[in-house]
Design a protein around this motif. Structure first.
Motif, PDB file in Angstrom:
ATOM      1  N   SER A 132      39.402  39.130  41.977  1.00  0.00           N
ATOM      2  CA  SER A 132      40.666  39.692  41.511  1.00  0.00           C
ATOM      3  C   SER A 132      41.104  39.078  40.182  1.00  0.00           C
ATOM      4  O   SER A 132      41.882  39.667  39.453  1.00  0.00           O
ATOM      5  CB  SER A 132      41.763  39.503  42.557  1.00  0.00           C
ATOM      6  N   ASP A 133      40.592  37.901  39.847  1.00  0.00           N
ATOM      7  CA  ASP A 133      40.918  37.253  38.579  1.00  0.00           C
ATOM      8  C   ASP A 133      39.630  36.710  37.951  1.00  0.00           C
ATOM      9  O   ASP A 133      39.352  35.517  38.001  1.00  0.00           O
ATOM     10  CB  ASP A 133      41.933  36.129  38.800  1.00  0.00           C
ATOM     11  N   LEU A 134      38.864  37.606  37.376  1.00  0.00           N
ATOM     12  CA  LEU A 134      37.560  37.241  36.816  1.00  0.00           C
ATOM     13  C   LEU A 134      37.628  36.177  35.728  1.00  0.00           C
ATOM     14  O   LEU A 134      36.704  35.377  35.580  1.00  0.00           O
ATOM     15  CB  LEU A 134      36.867  38.476  36.254  1.00  0.00           C
ATOM     16  N   LYS A 135      38.716  36.145  34.986  1.00  0.00           N
ATOM     17  CA  LYS A 135      38.819  35.206  33.871  1.00  0.00           C
ATOM     18  C   LYS A 135      38.868  33.755  34.327  1.00  0.00           C
ATOM     19  O   LYS A 135      38.495  32.861  33.588  1.00  0.00           O
ATOM     20  CB  LYS A 135      40.048  35.523  33.029  1.00  0.00           C
ATOM     21  N   SER A 136      39.322  33.518  35.543  1.00  0.00           N
ATOM     22  CA  SER A 136      39.478  32.134  35.998  1.00  0.00           C
ATOM     23  C   SER A 136      38.313  31.645  36.864  1.00  0.00           C
ATOM     24  O   SER A 136      38.309  30.488  37.283  1.00  0.00           O
ATOM     25  CB  SER A 136      40.789  31.984  36.776  1.00  0.00           C
ATOM     26  N   ILE A 137      37.329  32.483  37.108  1.00  0.00           N
ATOM     27  CA  ILE A 137      36.197  32.092  37.953  1.00  0.00           C
ATOM     28  C   ILE A 137      35.226  31.215  37.164  1.00  0.00           C
ATOM     29  O   ILE A 137      34.860  31.545  36.035  1.00  0.00           O
ATOM     30  CB  ILE A 137      35.451  33.325  38.491  1.00  0.00           C
ATOM     31  N   GLU A 138      34.829  30.112  37.775  1.00  0.00           N
ATOM     32  CA  GLU A 138      33.803  29.260  37.178  1.00  0.00           C
ATOM     33  C   GLU A 138      32.469  30.003  37.233  1.00  0.00           C
ATOM     34  O   GLU A 138      32.170  30.682  38.212  1.00  0.00           O
ATOM     35  CB  GLU A 138      33.681  27.957  37.958  1.00  0.00           C
ATOM     36  N   ASN A 139      31.661  29.838  36.222  1.00  0.00           N
ATOM     37  CA  ASN A 139      30.362  30.521  36.168  1.00  0.00           C
ATOM     38  C   ASN A 139      29.489  30.199  37.376  1.00  0.00           C
ATOM     39  O   ASN A 139      28.774  31.053  37.878  1.00  0.00           O
ATOM     40  CB  ASN A 139      29.623  30.174  34.880  1.00  0.00           C
ATOM     41  N   GLU A 140      29.557  28.944  37.848  1.00  0.00           N
ATOM     42  CA  GLU A 140      28.722  28.517  38.970  1.00  0.00           C
ATOM     43  C   GLU A 140      29.089  29.225  40.271  1.00  0.00           C
ATOM     44  O   GLU A 140      28.315  29.238  41.215  1.00  0.00           O
ATOM     45  CB  GLU A 140      28.830  27.001  39.183  1.00  0.00           C
ATOM     46  N   LEU A 141      30.286  29.793  40.324  1.00  0.00           N
ATOM     47  CA  LEU A 141      30.751  30.441  41.546  1.00  0.00           C
ATOM     48  C   LEU A 141      30.160  31.840  41.725  1.00  0.00           C
ATOM     49  O   LEU A 141      30.121  32.364  42.835  1.00  0.00           O
ATOM     50  CB  LEU A 141      32.285  30.512  41.543  1.00  0.00           C
ATOM     51  N   PHE A 142      29.663  32.433  40.661  1.00  0.00           N
ATOM     52  CA  PHE A 142      29.134  33.792  40.761  1.00  0.00           C
ATOM     53  C   PHE A 142      27.934  33.900  41.705  1.00  0.00           C
ATOM     54  O   PHE A 142      27.836  34.836  42.481  1.00  0.00           O
ATOM     55  CB  PHE A 142      28.773  34.354  39.379  1.00  0.00           C
ATOM     56  N   GLN A 143      27.023  32.945  41.637  1.00  0.00           N
ATOM     57  CA  GLN A 143      25.833  33.016  42.492  1.00  0.00           C
ATOM     58  C   GLN A 143      26.188  33.037  43.979  1.00  0.00           C
ATOM     59  O   GLN A 143      25.711  33.902  44.703  1.00  0.00           O
ATOM     60  CB  GLN A 143      24.870  31.869  42.164  1.00  0.00           C
ATOM     61  N   PRO A 144      27.035  32.118  44.468  1.00  0.00           N
ATOM     62  CA  PRO A 144      27.417  32.198  45.884  1.00  0.00           C
ATOM     63  C   PRO A 144      28.139  33.502  46.234  1.00  0.00           C
ATOM     64  O   PRO A 144      27.947  34.053  47.319  1.00  0.00           O
ATOM     65  CB  PRO A 144      28.341  30.997  46.080  1.00  0.00           C
ATOM     66  N   LEU A 145      28.941  34.010  45.303  1.00  0.00           N
ATOM     67  CA  LEU A 145      29.623  35.287  45.563  1.00  0.00           C
ATOM     68  C   LEU A 145      28.627  36.442  45.639  1.00  0.00           C
ATOM     69  O   LEU A 145      28.754  37.325  46.482  1.00  0.00           O
ATOM     70  CB  LEU A 145      30.679  35.560  44.498  1.00  0.00           C
ATOM     71  N   PHE A 146      27.627  36.417  44.767  1.00  0.00           N
ATOM     72  CA  PHE A 146      26.600  37.460  44.810  1.00  0.00           C
ATOM     73  C   PHE A 146      25.805  37.377  46.119  1.00  0.00           C
ATOM     74  O   PHE A 146      25.445  38.398  46.698  1.00  0.00           O
ATOM     75  CB  PHE A 146      25.645  37.363  43.624  1.00  0.00           C
ATOM     76  N   GLN A 147      25.558  36.168  46.585  1.00  0.00           N
ATOM     77  CA  GLN A 147      24.871  36.011  47.866  1.00  0.00           C
ATOM     78  C   GLN A 147      25.712  36.606  48.992  1.00  0.00           C
ATOM     79  O   GLN A 147      25.175  37.241  49.908  1.00  0.00           O
ATOM     80  CB  GLN A 147      24.593  34.540  48.154  1.00  0.00           C
ATOM     81  N   GLN A 148      27.015  36.413  48.931  1.00  0.00           N
ATOM     82  CA  GLN A 148      27.901  36.982  49.942  1.00  0.00           C
ATOM     83  C   GLN A 148      27.893  38.503  49.893  1.00  0.00           C
ATOM     84  O   GLN A 148      27.958  39.163  50.911  1.00  0.00           O
ATOM     85  CB  GLN A 148      29.332  36.485  49.753  1.00  0.00           C
ATOM     86  N   ALA A 149      27.822  39.040  48.685  1.00  0.00           N
ATOM     87  CA  ALA A 149      27.854  40.495  48.524  1.00  0.00           C
ATOM     88  C   ALA A 149      26.580  41.158  49.031  1.00  0.00           C
ATOM     89  O   ALA A 149      26.610  42.309  49.475  1.00  0.00           O
ATOM     90  CB  ALA A 149      28.078  40.848  47.056  1.00  0.00           C
ATOM     91  N   GLY A 150      25.466  40.453  48.957  1.00  0.00           N
ATOM     92  CA  GLY A 150      24.206  41.029  49.406  1.00  0.00           C
ATOM     93  C   GLY A 150      23.861  42.258  48.598  1.00  0.00           C
ATOM     94  O   GLY A 150      23.902  42.258  47.374  1.00  0.00           O
ATOM     95  N   SER A 151      23.581  43.328  49.285  1.00  0.00           N
ATOM     96  CA  SER A 151      23.165  44.566  48.607  1.00  0.00           C
ATOM     97  C   SER A 151      24.304  45.563  48.455  1.00  0.00           C
ATOM     98  O   SER A 151      24.070  46.721  48.115  1.00  0.00           O
ATOM     99  CB  SER A 151      22.016  45.216  49.382  1.00  0.00           C
ATOM    100  N   ASN A 152      25.525  45.147  48.688  1.00  0.00           N
ATOM    101  CA  ASN A 152      26.673  46.037  48.574  1.00  0.00           C
ATOM    102  C   ASN A 152      26.946  46.353  47.104  1.00  0.00           C
ATOM    103  O   ASN A 152      27.380  45.508  46.351  1.00  0.00           O
ATOM    104  CB  ASN A 152      27.906  45.410  49.208  1.00  0.00           C
ATOM    105  N   SER A 153      26.701  47.572  46.695  1.00  0.00           N
ATOM    106  CA  SER A 153      26.874  47.971  45.304  1.00  0.00           C
ATOM    107  C   SER A 153      28.299  48.417  45.002  1.00  0.00           C
ATOM    108  O   SER A 153      28.619  48.705  43.859  1.00  0.00           O
ATOM    109  CB  SER A 153      25.896  49.094  44.949  1.00  0.00           C
ATOM    110  N   GLU A 154      29.165  48.466  46.003  1.00  0.00           N
ATOM    111  CA  GLU A 154      30.540  48.890  45.777  1.00  0.00           C
ATOM    112  C   GLU A 154      31.447  47.755  45.301  1.00  0.00           C
ATOM    113  O   GLU A 154      32.584  47.986  44.939  1.00  0.00           O
ATOM    114  CB  GLU A 154      31.121  49.477  47.070  1.00  0.00           C
ATOM    115  N   ILE A 155      30.932  46.560  45.332  1.00  0.00           N
ATOM    116  CA  ILE A 155      31.766  45.407  44.981  1.00  0.00           C
ATOM    117  C   ILE A 155      31.885  45.236  43.494  1.00  0.00           C
ATOM    118  O   ILE A 155      31.182  45.425  42.697  1.00  0.00           O
ATOM    119  CB  ILE A 155      31.220  44.121  45.634  1.00  0.00           C
TER     120      ILE A 155
END
Length: 106
Positions: free
Chosen positions: A83-106
């Motif tokens: 919800s606030d992309l500007k404040s996310i640390e770059n290192e946090l993207f990988q764990p979030l992508f793992q959580q998303a899995g193959s969901n392309s709607e995210i």
């Protein structure tokens, strides 16, 4: 915060090679993951796993979290962070992508 104590306990167990303490930290996290009931608890656990990943460079807790709680149809956790992309640390993207899995709607 009990999770930070687990993280520090895990760090101490690695530094001093105290296997029983490392195992206790893993058991604590596994128990918390098994009993999570709310999104608030899920966010807390995700934050604790991310802390261990970032500070101690140990991915074991994040792997446990993703294996047990990561579902591509569960976008509530991911939405909180995105919800606030500007404040996310770059290192946090990988764990979030793992959580998303193959969901392309995210």
């Amino acid at each position: 915060r009990s999770g930070i104590y687990a993280a520090y306990g895990h760090k101490l167990s690695v530094v001093f090679e105290v296997r029983w303490l490392e195992e206790e930290c893993r058991n604590w996290m596994a128990n918390k993951i098994d009993t999570v009931k709310s999104i608030e608890e899920k966010v807390f656990l995700f934050e604790e796993c991310y802390y261990v990943l970032k500070r101690l460079e140990k991915g074991v807790f994040m792997e446990m979290f993703t294996n047990e709680l990561g579902r591509s149809d569960d976008i509530e956790l991911i939405s909180i962070y995105l919800s606030d992309l500007k404040s996310i640390e770059n290192e946090l993207f990988q764990p979030l992508f793992q959580q998303a899995g193959s969901n392309s709607e995210i």
